[in-house]
Design an enzyme around this catalytic site. Structure first.
Site, PDB file in Angstrom:
ATOM      1  N   ASP A 410      92.986 -10.379  35.945  1.00 46.80           N
ATOM      2  CA  ASP A 410      93.025  -9.443  34.825  1.00 46.80           C
ATOM      3  C   ASP A 410      94.448  -9.270  34.284  1.00 46.80           C
ATOM      4  O   ASP A 410      95.423  -9.559  34.950  1.00 46.80           O
ATOM      5  CB  ASP A 410      92.477  -8.098  35.318  1.00 46.80           C
ATOM      6  CG  ASP A 410      91.957  -7.213  34.195  1.00 46.80           C
ATOM      7  OD1 ASP A 410      92.176  -7.535  33.015  1.00 46.80           O
ATOM      8  OD2 ASP A 410      91.328  -6.195  34.525  1.00 46.80           O
ATOM      9  N   GLU A 465      83.798  -0.391  29.037  1.00 45.08           N
ATOM     10  CA  GLU A 465      84.943   0.413  29.455  1.00 45.08           C
ATOM     11  C   GLU A 465      85.503   1.273  28.323  1.00 45.08           C
ATOM     12  O   GLU A 465      86.107   2.312  28.577  1.00 45.08           O
ATOM     13  CB  GLU A 465      86.042  -0.473  30.022  1.00 45.08           C
ATOM     14  CG  GLU A 465      86.674  -1.412  29.011  1.00 45.08           C
ATOM     15  CD  GLU A 465      87.746  -2.288  29.629  1.00 45.08           C
ATOM     16  OE1 GLU A 465      88.050  -2.107  30.820  1.00 45.08           O
ATOM     17  OE2 GLU A 465      88.274  -3.163  28.918  1.00 45.08           O
TER      18      GLU A 465
END
Length: 658
Positions: A410, A465
């Site tokens: 990420d 998210e």
């Protein structure tokens, strides 16, 4: 991944060719025509159903030594072929058997440059090649798409960051819709983009087979024109320190790539569709990508997984303190085991973000790995990209020891050449260790998932998210993704939120994260969005209270033999039917307009099917978590009526009886 030749390819050679040479390339069905010309410049036009689509658009590449594709085009070796293949996908997010039919023309010039064009029934593509013994430095590439008439454009514009240049982005900005000729040239757009005209085809502009080269952004220039733009090569980098540290480019070179001199460059791609419903099932980007470099794919296991980051591990009805600790992850393992999930992802926080060997004190990895193994559940691990890059081989060795066969990495947020090289390095290392992976904070797949089928999915999407801090993940946005972002490859939206709200009742926030739209729309995303790894972001404690719903969700596949989009309208609704073995699964999603649709089940065979139907509840327009689950028997002669609330959805599971 194997390809079977169905029709023998044919080849024609011409050498030398006259100056001002013009050739036509026609798609197998005759609908798409590309006219390629070269004299002082190399250009192409495109028409669709005999109507102009692109005016003369330039293809060019300039090297640092000032040599260029468009220089000295008077001699060419020309080769044509027709290909009729069937690609067998080892990880079929849309279909197992992929029809790959196209006509091709390739030019090789005496100046050591070449260009290849392909015409498909559902799109066109071209790529530049070089045939130079030594390594080369690419100063720039010219990729133009000059539309013949005015178009509306759906696009995602890169946001400006204070201390970083414009080429840094999470690739997650929301889509805008504007006339192409009204978009200022200063707006840098992420590909893919979607162009619409009053009477022409839908056109997606993107790329495929991106390797050792920067990704393609786009700008609007002079009227109805798009032009590719590429991040210059990093000259110097700095580290942005923080919870999620990452490298950014502090100074750039005057060129975009240094690479080997004999190679093919990425495909520049236009997907073409007469009807909206043709776009979500279009797999041209996959077809254009390099075949699998993983010879044995038997270890690659698509699956459903939990993830705890979005709800901050905020489980309830438990006798222990929830959080990033051993007891919470054992609870997730029990949940996964009960409802048919194959994996539990340990998201950010299980270790020090900057040191994968510094385990959070509240976690006992030996205990967790043993417990997961006893329950038949795999563990997946989150990693920070900068840390993984530094600890790659030791970390993968440790994951192997723990029995971990999936990682996420990420916070990358670039697509310059150096970053693209990092993606390939990680994929190759993971393949050696038999570890599947996903990139987050990433650029689009661009066919990467064909070359590395263990790279199951990728972010590059504004997903669940965002409900933590904004209202951007709303149904209008959700109904654009299948037509734009999904055309470039699988996406990790992370659906499954079990707290749901109407537009008026929605409130962004942490821990008790809610979605805009109904519960059934969250369920339908598992079927509508391509992703061989689906991450469930809902609260498992709420799921424990609704076993019927969770059993249905847990039974949904993540790869399919066949995909049919029954009907769709860009930004409004979509109805997708998918087949796995003998069973069918239908998922439908809706924007904020209530809608009722009816479809025959004529795609079924003559067998009888046990049907499980999840619908928006009678009060889902006010209480978005309202749904009903019913069971019946259905046959080929039957019709289904899909009634969706604002932001609604529909799921039908059809299990064929013996």
């Amino acid at each position: 991944m194997r390809s079977f030749i169905i029709l023998l390819c044919t080849f024609h050679f011409v050498f030398p060719a006259r100056s001002a040479e013009t050739r036509e390339l026609i798609s197998p069905n005759g609908a798409v025509k590309v006219v390629i010309s070269y004299d002082k410049a190399f250009t192409y036009t495109v028409s669709y159903d005999k109507k102009p689509l692109l005016d003369p658009s330039t293809v060019d590449m300039t090297l640092q030594d000032k040599s260029r594709l468009s220089g000295h085009l008077e001699k060419a070796e020309i080769q044509t072929r027709s290909v009729r293949e069937m690609i067998i996908s080892p990880v079929p997010e849309k279909s197992k058997r992929i029809r790959d039919h196209y006509n091709e023309i390739s030019y090789r010039f005496a100046n050591s440059f070449g260009v290849t064009f392909r015409a498909y029934d559902d799109g066109i593509a071209y790529r530049i090649s070089t045939f130079i013994k030594d390594s080369i430095t690419v100063q720039n590439e010219t990729a133009e798409f000059k539309f013949s008439q005015s178009h509306q454009l759906y696009f995602s514009q890169v946001g400006v960051r204070g201390h970083q240049d414009i080429y840094h982005t999470s690739f997650e900005d929301p889509y805008q819709l504007k006339p192409l000729d009204s978009i200022p040239s200063k707006a840098l757009m992420v590909s893919p983009v979607l162009a619409l005209s009053a009477d022409g085809p839908r056109v997606v502009v993107t790329e495929s087979d991106l390797e050792d080269y920067p990704g393609m952004f786009l700008r609007s220039l002079r009227g109805n024109n798009l032009k590719g733009e590429f991040a210059p090569y990093p000259k110097a980098e700095k580290v942005q320190e923080g919870l999620y540290s990452m490298r950014y480019v502090s100074e750039r070179e005057s060129f975009i790539a240094r690479t080997k001199g004999t190679r093919d460059f990425p495909w520049r791609v236009m997907l073409l569709a007469t009807h909206d419903k043709e776009l979500p099932a279009n797999d041209l980007v996959y077809r254009l990508a390099s075949p699998s470099r993983v010879k044995d794919t038997s270890w690659i296991k698509p699956r459903k997984s939990t993830e705890e980051w979005i709800i901050s591990s905020n489980i309830f009805n438990v006798p222990f303190r929830s959080g990033i600790n051993t007891n919470t992850y054992k609870y997730y393992i029990d949940f996964a085991r009960r409802f048919g999930f194959e994996q539990v992802l340990m998201d950010a926080g299980w270790s020090d973000n900057n040191d994968l060997f510094k385990i959070t004190p509240e976690i006992n990895m030996d205990s967790l790995t043993a417990y997961a193994k006893s329950k038949g559940i795999k563990l997946g691990m989150w990693t920070l990209a900068m840390t993984l890059d530094r600890q790659l081989e030791p970390a993968l060795d440790q994951f192997n020891k723990w029995g971990v066969d999936f990682i996420m990495t990420d916070f990358i947020e670039r697509d310059d050449q150096k970053t693209v090289q990092f993606y390939h390095k990680v994929a190759q290392a993971c393949a050696r260790h038999h570890i599947m992976l996903m990139f987050h904070g990433s650029f689009k797949p661009a066919g990467f998932n064909r070359t590395y089928p263990h790279a199951l999915t990728r972010e590059a999407v504004l997903g669940s998210e965002y409900n933590m801090w904004s209202d951007k993940a709303h149904p209008d946005h959700n109904l654009l993704l299948p037509f734009i972002r999904m055309t470039s490859g699988p996406l990790d939206y992370e659906p499954g939120l079990l707290s749901n709200a109407t537009k008026a009742g929605f409130k962004a926030g942490m821990e008790n994260v809610m979605s805009i739209g109904t519960r059934t729309q969250q369920l339908a995303m598992f079927l509508v969005y391509d992703s061989p790894l689906q991450l469930f972001s809902g609260n498992p404690s709420q799921g424990m209270l609704e076993p019927d719903f969770m059993n249905l969700l847990g039974s949904l596949p993540t790869t399919y033999d066949t995909t049919i989009v029954l009907d769709a309208k860009i930004g409004d609704y979509i109805v997708t039917a998918r087949k796995k073995n003998n069973n069918w699964y239908i998922g439908a999603m809706n924007d904020l307009t209530p809608r009722e649709l009816t479809f025959p089940l004529s795609f079924l065979d003559d067998k009888v099917y046990s049907a499980t139907i999840c619908r928006d509840g009678a009060n889902a327009d006010r209480y978005a978590s309202d749904y009903s689950i019913n069971r019946s028997t259905l046959r080929k002669r039957d019709k289904i009526t899909i009634k969706m609330a604002p932001g609604g959805g529909y799921v039908l599971r059809l299990i064929r009886k013996p």
